[in-house]
Design an enzyme around this catalytic site. Structure first.
Site, PDB file in Angstrom:
ATOM      1  N   HIS A 190       1.739  -1.749  55.269  1.00 55.62           N
ATOM      2  CA  HIS A 190       1.407  -1.929  53.848  1.00 55.62           C
ATOM      3  C   HIS A 190       1.902  -3.267  53.345  1.00 55.62           C
ATOM      4  O   HIS A 190       2.914  -3.785  53.820  1.00 55.62           O
ATOM      5  CB  HIS A 190       2.002  -0.799  53.000  1.00 55.62           C
ATOM      6  CG  HIS A 190       3.466  -0.574  53.223  1.00 55.62           C
ATOM      7  ND1 HIS A 190       3.948   0.141  54.300  1.00 55.62           N
ATOM      8  CD2 HIS A 190       4.555  -0.972  52.524  1.00 55.62           C
ATOM      9  CE1 HIS A 190       5.276   0.169  54.251  1.00 55.62           C
ATOM     10  NE2 HIS A 190       5.660  -0.515  53.194  1.00 55.62           N
ATOM     11  N   HIS A 234       3.230  -5.030  49.848  1.00 54.22           N
ATOM     12  CA  HIS A 234       3.704  -4.841  48.485  1.00 54.22           C
ATOM     13  C   HIS A 234       3.153  -5.988  47.641  1.00 54.22           C
ATOM     14  O   HIS A 234       3.251  -7.154  48.042  1.00 54.22           O
ATOM     15  CB  HIS A 234       5.234  -4.949  48.419  1.00 54.22           C
ATOM     16  CG  HIS A 234       5.973  -3.897  49.197  1.00 54.22           C
ATOM     17  ND1 HIS A 234       6.474  -2.763  48.617  1.00 54.22           N
ATOM     18  CD2 HIS A 234       6.305  -3.823  50.517  1.00 54.22           C
ATOM     19  CE1 HIS A 234       7.105  -2.035  49.531  1.00 54.22           C
ATOM     20  NE2 HIS A 234       7.010  -2.652  50.700  1.00 54.22           N
TER      21      HIS A 234
HETATM   22  P1  AMP Z   1       8.730  -0.194  52.873  1.00 57.42           P
HETATM   23  O1  AMP Z   1      10.186   0.070  52.639  1.00 57.42           O
HETATM   24  O2  AMP Z   1       8.368  -1.664  52.943  1.00 57.42           O
HETATM   25  O3  AMP Z   1       8.241   0.588  54.058  1.00 57.42           O
HETATM   26  O4  AMP Z   1       7.974   0.315  51.585  1.00 57.42           O
HETATM   27  C1  AMP Z   1       7.601   1.637  51.395  1.00 57.42           C
HETATM   28  C2  AMP Z   1       7.259   1.763  49.948  1.00 57.42           C
HETATM   29  O5  AMP Z   1       6.549   2.969  49.767  1.00 57.42           O
HETATM   30  C3  AMP Z   1       8.460   1.813  49.002  1.00 57.42           C
HETATM   31  O6  AMP Z   1       8.356   0.779  48.035  1.00 57.42           O
HETATM   32  C4  AMP Z   1       8.380   3.200  48.382  1.00 57.42           C
HETATM   33  O7  AMP Z   1       8.777   3.200  47.043  1.00 57.42           O
HETATM   34  C5  AMP Z   1       6.913   3.519  48.539  1.00 57.42           C
HETATM   35  N1  AMP Z   1       6.565   4.936  48.603  1.00 57.42           N
HETATM   36  C6  AMP Z   1       7.163   5.902  49.316  1.00 57.42           C
HETATM   37  N2  AMP Z   1       6.524   7.083  49.151  1.00 57.42           N
HETATM   38  C7  AMP Z   1       5.473   6.840  48.326  1.00 57.42           C
HETATM   39  C8  AMP Z   1       4.442   7.642  47.776  1.00 57.42           C
HETATM   40  N3  AMP Z   1       4.339   8.948  48.027  1.00 57.42           N
HETATM   41  N4  AMP Z   1       3.538   7.048  46.951  1.00 57.42           N
HETATM   42  C9  AMP Z   1       3.639   5.738  46.667  1.00 57.42           C
HETATM   43  N5  AMP Z   1       4.588   4.919  47.167  1.00 57.42           N
HETATM   44  C10 AMP Z   1       5.507   5.454  47.970  1.00 57.42           C
END
Ligand code: AMP
Length: 143
Positions: free
Chosen positions: A103, A105
């Site tokens: 993903h 951000h």
């Molecule tokens: P990373 O730490 O780069 O893997 O980012 C994962 C991101 O996913 C974090 O910013 C979380 O806040 C976000 N996240 C986790 N669960 C969900 C969810 N169910 N819906 C939307 N975002 C999420």
């Protein structure tokens, strides 16, 4: 994908098993609001392909994904009235990745502001997240 865990949260969102606040979708990508935003308007852009990190994505899909990141980034810029957009992408637990589906951000903020707060720490207010999503969707429609 050898190391891809299809029980990760984003895989469940892609299969419709978990909800998300969607702002954009096309054949290859989905964009939705981060549930623990580091700033209002924090949006995630993911490929539908089951890649754990950027290095697991077939190169022929990279263009589609970047195109969506660019589109969503422009919409976030307009919607949140913030020219500065940080695009962040973490690969592997050792880099801080917490959800093991690739993903990007998209965050209307600055590196300095980001460094002062924790990553993926506090649940956002659903009403505020929805308001941001509505503005981003409107900006996308006007692109
Ligand atoms: P990373 O730490 O780069 O893997 O980012 C994962 C991101 O996913 C974090 O910013 C979380 O806040 C976000 N996240 C986790 N669960 C969900 C969810 N169910 N819906 C939307 N975002 C999420």
């Amino acid at each position: 994908m050898s190391n891809y865990d299809d029980q990760n949260v984003f895989a469940k969102i892609l299969r419709g098993e978990l909800p998300c606040t969607k702002v954009y979708e096309d054949e290859h990508t989905l964009a939705f609001m981060d549930i623990m935003p580091q700033i209002d308007g924090h949006t995630l852009v993911i490929p539908k392909y089951p890649a754990t990190t950027l290095f697991d994505l077939p190169p022929e899909l990279a263009g589609h994904l970047l195109n969506s990141v660019q589109k969503v980034g422009k919409a976030v810029q307009v919607a949140m009235q913030h020219k500065g957009i940080v695009i962040m992408q973490l690969n592997d637990k050792s880099a801080g990745q917490t959800v093991f589906h690739l993903h990007f951000h998209v965050m209307p903020t600055s590196l300095g502001a980001l460094s002062k707060q924790s990553h993926a720490h506090v649940m956002g207010d659903p009403a505020v997240i929805q308001q941001c999503a509505d503005k981003i969707k409107a900006a996308l429609a006007a692109l």
